[in-house]
Design a protein around this motif. Sequence first.
Motif, PDB file in Angstrom:
ATOM      1  N   THR A   1      -5.110   0.490   5.779  1.00  0.00           N
ATOM      2  CA  THR A   1      -5.791   1.331   5.742  1.00  0.00           C
ATOM      3  C   THR A   1      -6.444   2.179   6.041  1.00  0.00           C
ATOM      4  OG1 THR A   1      -6.765  -1.418   4.448  1.00  0.00           O
ATOM      5  CG2 THR A   1      -8.197   0.768   4.282  1.00  0.00           C
TER       6      THR A   1
ATOM      7  N   TYR B   1       0.726  -0.851   0.086  1.00  0.00           N
ATOM      8  CA  TYR B   1      -0.378  -0.076  -0.102  1.00  0.00           C
ATOM      9  C   TYR B   1       0.962   0.955  -0.135  1.00  0.00           C
ATOM     10  CZ  TYR B   1      -3.697  -3.412   1.294  1.00  0.00           C
ATOM     11  OH  TYR B   1      -5.071  -3.861   1.088  1.00  0.00           O
TER      12      TYR B   1
ATOM     13  N   GLY C   1      -8.146  -2.846   1.389  1.00  0.00           N
ATOM     14  CA  GLY C   1      -8.037  -3.101   2.453  1.00  0.00           C
ATOM     15  C   GLY C   1      -9.489  -4.382   2.677  1.00  0.00           C
TER      16      GLY C   1
END
Length: 314
Positions: free
Chosen positions: A251, A181, A218
């Motif tokens: 997330t 991410y 996520g």
Amino acid sequence: VWLVDERVDWNSAQHLPPKLRGVYRKVVNTHVSADGMAAALQVHTTTLPRGPGAAPWVRSVRSLLAAWELRHPGYQAVLAGGATEAYDSRAAVMDALPRYLGAVLVGVMFIIFFMFGSFLLPFRLALAILFTLAATFGVVVLVYQTPLFHAIWPWLANYEGVCYEVIPMASCVAVALGIDYDIFLISRVVEYRMMGLSDSTSITQGVARTGGIITGAGIIMSLAFSGLFFSEKLFHQQIALTLVTSVLLDTFIVRTVLVPALMFIAKSMNWWPRSVPECDDGSGGELVVEFELTPGATRSRTGIDSDADGGYSS
């Protein structure tokens, strides 16, 4: 040797009935070495080999055996069995975990440095990963090692601690997802900065443009890991809690709040020593993406348009 709760030595064994004498001989053959220099003692405990209290019991018995060896030079006492194997395995895993995390973080920091040419971004990534792991295991400790949630889930009172196997398994997945991410977000921020947007605008645009994808990914990952909650095994439930907590923290907090905040604080230091385009002003501009469709072909142009007043338009 004990037979039917009675101690039997060599002298009393000579007077045993023939059937019991055969049993005694088998026990001696399996518990005493052929040269008579070693003997095995069976110890039965009230705790399970891998259950609560097993590890403290192993530590206390080993300390007692070490003291006994000091009082009896020339003799050696060794504790073995399921409880000691589980204790030694846990000790080996937990001792290796800091080295594993350190090696992974150092390797990833070198990769980030060569990808983006920045000294600060690798350290910021390491900080974000360590924050995620610390917060995740903090939640796990609150659930499984404190009575905080016993009123909601009374069955938690029957368990004590976290399975040691959960720690390395969840750590590697959490680190991998966090790096994935982070690189996805930073790549877009760097792309906007190299197009001439200011530091603040690049960070804002990067978070805005990647936020939906990171959030969706996520949520999907957390739903996939949530299936382990329905397992009857505590080990699987602890893995599920660890992974779901890690993904949701990464997330909704780390990538959307912590990382942008740190980058806003660092500003131009995010890219040092890499050279980036100069900005006309501190406010930056808006990204322009235009798509032109023609029969049989598709063209796209991405850039920054300035209006007659010297500002930027989208």
